[in-house]
Each structure stands twice: as C-alpha cells, then as structure tokens.
Design an enzyme around this catalytic site. Structure first.
Site, PDB file in Angstrom:
ATOM      1  N   HIS A   1      41.976   0.911  59.910  1.00  0.00           N
ATOM      2  CA  HIS A   1      42.744   0.367  59.067  1.00  0.00           C
ATOM      3  C   HIS A   1      41.866   0.149  57.630  1.00  0.00           C
ATOM      4  O   HIS A   1      40.996  -0.649  57.892  1.00  0.00           O
ATOM      5  CB  HIS A   1      43.656  -0.674  59.361  1.00  0.00           C
ATOM      6  CG  HIS A   1      44.772  -1.063  58.528  1.00  0.00           C
ATOM      7  ND1 HIS A   1      44.673  -1.460  57.201  1.00  0.00           N
ATOM      8  CD2 HIS A   1      46.240  -1.194  58.562  1.00  0.00           C
ATOM      9  CE1 HIS A   1      45.594  -1.922  56.412  1.00  0.00           C
ATOM     10  NE2 HIS A   1      46.905  -1.444  57.741  1.00  0.00           N
TER      11      HIS A   1
ATOM     12  N   THR B   1      52.842  43.447  23.173  1.00  0.00           N
ATOM     13  CA  THR B   1      54.050  42.932  23.784  1.00  0.00           C
ATOM     14  C   THR B   1      53.991  43.924  25.043  1.00  0.00           C
ATOM     15  O   THR B   1      54.047  45.115  24.863  1.00  0.00           O
ATOM     16  CB  THR B   1      55.215  43.116  23.099  1.00  0.00           C
ATOM     17  OG1 THR B   1      55.533  44.190  22.547  1.00  0.00           O
ATOM     18  CG2 THR B   1      55.234  41.840  21.837  1.00  0.00           C
ATOM     19  N   HIS B   2      54.223  43.379  26.373  1.00  0.00           N
ATOM     20  CA  HIS B   2      54.254  43.966  27.477  1.00  0.00           C
ATOM     21  C   HIS B   2      53.035  44.671  27.668  1.00  0.00           C
ATOM     22  O   HIS B   2      52.873  45.825  28.337  1.00  0.00           O
ATOM     23  CB  HIS B   2      55.464  45.132  27.567  1.00  0.00           C
ATOM     24  CG  HIS B   2      56.688  44.680  27.198  1.00  0.00           C
ATOM     25  ND1 HIS B   2      57.746  43.953  28.466  1.00  0.00           N
ATOM     26  CD2 HIS B   2      57.586  44.217  26.170  1.00  0.00           C
ATOM     27  CE1 HIS B   2      58.670  43.353  27.794  1.00  0.00           C
ATOM     28  NE2 HIS B   2      58.752  43.784  26.440  1.00  0.00           N
TER      29      HIS B   2
ATOM     30  N   SER C   1      25.656  41.889  41.725  1.00  0.00           N
ATOM     31  CA  SER C   1      24.674  41.999  42.938  1.00  0.00           C
ATOM     32  C   SER C   1      24.151  43.660  42.755  1.00  0.00           C
ATOM     33  O   SER C   1      23.073  44.098  43.258  1.00  0.00           O
ATOM     34  CB  SER C   1      24.583  41.505  44.105  1.00  0.00           C
ATOM     35  OG  SER C   1      25.850  42.191  44.820  1.00  0.00           O
TER      36      SER C   1
ATOM     37  N   LYS D   1      26.966  45.041  34.574  1.00  0.00           N
ATOM     38  CA  LYS D   1      28.312  44.219  34.467  1.00  0.00           C
ATOM     39  C   LYS D   1      28.114  43.000  33.663  1.00  0.00           C
ATOM     40  O   LYS D   1      26.992  42.219  34.189  1.00  0.00           O
ATOM     41  CB  LYS D   1      28.950  44.211  35.837  1.00  0.00           C
ATOM     42  CG  LYS D   1      29.080  45.077  36.848  1.00  0.00           C
ATOM     43  CD  LYS D   1      30.461  45.890  36.064  1.00  0.00           C
ATOM     44  CE  LYS D   1      31.748  45.236  36.377  1.00  0.00           C
ATOM     45  NZ  LYS D   1      32.204  44.875  37.787  1.00  0.00           N
TER      46      LYS D   1
ATOM     47  N   GLU E   1      38.133  33.879  35.147  1.00  0.00           N
ATOM     48  CA  GLU E   1      38.728  34.081  36.400  1.00  0.00           C
ATOM     49  C   GLU E   1      38.932  32.749  37.576  1.00  0.00           C
ATOM     50  O   GLU E   1      39.658  32.642  37.897  1.00  0.00           O
ATOM     51  CB  GLU E   1      38.143  35.153  37.171  1.00  0.00           C
ATOM     52  CG  GLU E   1      38.279  36.525  36.388  1.00  0.00           C
ATOM     53  CD  GLU E   1      37.305  37.536  37.072  1.00  0.00           C
ATOM     54  OE1 GLU E   1      37.769  38.746  36.810  1.00  0.00           O
ATOM     55  OE2 GLU E   1      36.188  37.382  37.536  1.00  0.00           O
TER      56      GLU E   1
END
Length: 449
Positions: free
Chosen positions: A70, A150-151, A273, A278, A285
């Site tokens: 407790h 748009t879209h 890696s 990149k 993200e």
C-alpha cells in the site's frame, strides 16, 4: 515512457520523488489547517513541528511498500518516522495528526491534479514557443511562391508562409484548449471515504486547495470525477493531432519527388545503414508515431470515467501509465517540432519548378471564370478548359513534349479570352492579390493569455 523521449523537466513531474514531495506538502497543509481550525486537538506548535521535520526517502518508502503493499501507508509510515525522530521520549508523537480524517484518495487525487497542472504548464510553454516560431516563419516566407495541393494534387498557387501561418493559428487554438483544460483539472478533494466529510471539516479541503492553487471539488465521491482527466486527455490528443499534421506536411514536402522542404540534417548524421545517400525525415516520422500513443491514451481516460459507485481502483493502474506517457510523449513531440520548424530548410527553386510542372494546369480556375465573364455558360466554359487541361495532363503523365495549357487555349477557337487577360491569368500572383488579408490577421495573433 522510455528515457529516450523523456525531457528531465517533465520526467521529474511524474517521478515518485515529486509525487511524494507533493504528498508531503498536502499532509503538512492539512495539519496546519486542522491547527488553525482548532477542533481536533492539534496545536499550532505541533503543526509547526510537522512542517519543520516532515521528510521522506524514496528508497525507504519502497522498502515499506514491499511489506504493506500500500503506497500511501508506506509513505505515511516513512514520513511519520522523520516527524517523530527528534521528539523527546515520553512526549506525544506529532505524527498522530498526519492524515487525520483523510483517505488515500484525498491525498492521491489532489496530488495527481497538482501534477497534471505542473505538466500542463510545461506543454503551454511548448505550444507558445512553437506557435511564435510558426508565426515568425510565416512572415519570413510570405512571398515564397509554391503550389497548393488538394487530395495530393496540384491545385492553385499560394505562398509557403501560409502553411506556417495555418499552423500558428491551430497552435493558438491548442493553447486555448490547454488553458481551459488546466483550469478544468486544477481541483482537489479532501472529503473522506465517500465525499461526505464524515471525519474531516470542509475547511481543511478549502485551506489545502487554496495553498496549492487548486479549487476544491464541490462534490467529490471518494475520488475526483474522472471527467476532468478525460477532458484533459482529449485536449492532449487534439494537440498531438496538430503536431502530427505539421509533421506529416514536412514529411510529404521532403519526398524526393517533391523536395520543397527538409528537416535539418546535422553534420555527421547518417540516414541509412545501407544507403549512404539517404536523408530521411525521421524526426517528423517519430512525431507522427508518438501522436498515435497520445491519441490512443485518450481512450484510456474516457474508459476511466465510469467507476463503480463512489469509487473503485480500475482507473489507477491505467492512469499511472497513460497520463505520464501522454504528457512526456507530447512534450517530446514539441521539442522535435520546435527544432525542426525553426530550422526547416526550404527550396524555393524547387517550389517554382513544381509550380510549373503541370504546364499551367494550376491556372485553370481563373480561365474558367474569365470565359464565363465573356458570356459563355459555365458548362461550356468548363468543357473548353477541361478538354485542354486533360490533353496537357496526358502529356505530363507520359513525360511527352507538348504545349502548355495556355498555348492550347490560344490555339482553341472556342476560347474567347484575349491575350492580355491570359497574361494576367497565367501570373501566379494574380491568385494572391487578396492574400494580404491573411497576413494582416496573422499579425494580430498573440500567444499571450
């Protein structure tokens, strides 16, 4: 929440050390209130002694809890040992007044609301900082032309500053919601086992809450109703959705095929890696991923509202995980966004290239209206523009050489719009003659209360 995402300032708020420190302050304030009230026998001198000698050690509390199972009893036992340590032998022990007439939830719920206020204050600072950055960058990029989408499809010309400005306004709304949620959760309750003040005077609750900057709950059960906490969790989820919206836009703009913006890439940073070339939008993200946690945790808070009768404990374990995780994750999301948006790399030449990529298709809406102005029906005008636009689309899609939309219109005998008007229409700034209104409004945006 894992240490990777925990800023020390907010991690401390949800630490046991801070929780126990708040518990200690509540118990001491309750003793001081009882002494001032003068109804149960505690003297002002005893209250002062308790104030001076109250202490705890987390490790000792943990050891006691391992036996008692407790946490509140373990804490009170440990704090009481420090209060009574220097009391002369044979004298009454001041610790007997600690927790007098209270139940565990009086302590735990009041402390939790206080911690939630502390944590919300940090998020309010985060929102203000990011909002000011977005507003500043909006004016910096006020005249940076880009294509609106748009879209996911090119629509009409706009300026990149409008993106920043839209984010700033949404963050201001988040700030308003957080300020309201802070007020809504800043409650305390010291009202006994079922909220009836059976063994404690309401004055104690009022005294403690006033000194903590809280409002006493007008009618608690054994706990403060969890609609307060659910509302706050909903606001956190909405704020997380704002962060996700901003991060998603940056991710989309950083696509190789678009490349209008890019999150900062530090010297020495590696993107993959396997692929040395990149430069991935990993920070944005991460923001999108953590947003899912905060939004999912809101459901936990909603489920915690319905407890059995005057209280059960089904909410407690879920809260210990979800509340801290939501605040810590959202704070980390803001730290990421503050850094990235402040240093967001823009590529205006690429924006211009993208604007022209579809060979004038983005000007179709103005051509439609200009044709109508010459007396052609809207249906006929639409047909003329769409037929020429679709021909242009096919050439763009197939990477074929061809003429622009304007050139096709000029060669179409059905087009009744003159050269001078076409010159006006196929100027992107013709679409932005009224955009000053947007920035005039943005100028008045403030992140003060």
């Amino acid at each position: 929440m894992i240490d990777r995402y925990t800023r020390p300032e907010i991690g401390h708020i949800f630490s046991l050390e801070n929780k126990y420190a708040v518990w200690q302050e509540i118990e001491v304030l309750a003793c001081e209130a009882q002494a001032e009230l003068g109804k149960i026998g505690i003297t002002r001198e005893e209250a002062a002694w308790i104030r001076e000698h109250a202490a705890f050690k987390k490790e000792e509390v943990d050891a006691i809890e391992a036996v008692t199972n407790h946490d509140v009893i373990a804490f009170l036992t440990n704090m009481g040992s420090y209060i009574d340590r220097d009391v002369p032998a044979g004298d009454p022990k001041p610790s007997r007044w600690v927790h007098y007439g209270m139940t565990s939830s009086d302590l735990g719920d009041t402390a939790l609301c206080y911690q939630l206020v502390q944590a919300t204050d940090l998020l309010i600072e985060d929102v203000r900082k990011l909002g000011e950055i977005c507003k500043r960058r909006a004016f910096e990029e006020r005249n940076t032309l880009c294509v609106g989408r748009t879209h996911g499809i090119h629509a009409e010309p706009m300026t990149f500053g409008m993106k920043f400005g839209s984010w700033a306004w949404e963050l201001r709304r988040d700030l308003d919601r957080l300020l309201d949620a802070r007020k809504n959760v800043a409650f305390g309750a010291i009202s006994g086992a079922v909220g009836s003040y059976s063994s404690i005077d309401p004055f104690v609750e009022e005294y403690v809450c006033e000194h903590l900057g809280l409002v006493h709950d007008p009618l608690s059960t054994q706990v403060i109703s969890r609609d307060h906490h659910a509302y706050l969790a909903g606001v956190l989820a909405t704020t997380a959705a704002t962060c996700e919206r901003i991060a998603t836009e940056v991710r989309n703009l950083q696509r190789t095929d678009t490349l209008e913006a890019e999150e900062p890439f530090k010297k020495g940073q590696k993107g993959s890696s396997a692929m040395p070339h990149k430069r991935n939008p990993i920070t944005m993200e991460k923001v999108c991923g953590l947003s899912r946690v905060v939004k999912a945790n809101a459901q936990v808070a909603f489920d915690n509202v319905a407890l059995w009768h005057e209280r059960d404990i089904s909410h407690s374990s879920a809260e210990r995980v979800a509340q801290a995780d939501s605040f810590i994750a959202l704070d980390h999301m803001f730290q990421c966004l503050i850094r990235v948006i402040d240093g967001l790399i823009l590529y205006p030449k690429q924006m211009e290239a993208n604007l022209n990529k579809t060979r004038g298709l983005v000007y179709s809406s103005k051509v439609l209206l200009a044709l109508v102005d010459t007396g052609i029906t809207r249906e006929d005008a639409y047909k003329i523009v769409q037929e020429n636009a679709m021909a242009t689309w096919r050439e763009v899609q197939q990477c074929e050489p061809g003429t622009t939309l304007r050139e096709k219109l000029e060669a179409d005998p059905r087009c009744t719009v003159g050269k001078e008007k076409l010159d006006e229409i196929f100027d992107p700034w013709d679409f932005l003659t009224r955009v000053g209104t947007v920035f005039d409004r943005l100028e008045k945006l403030s992140f003060e209360e």
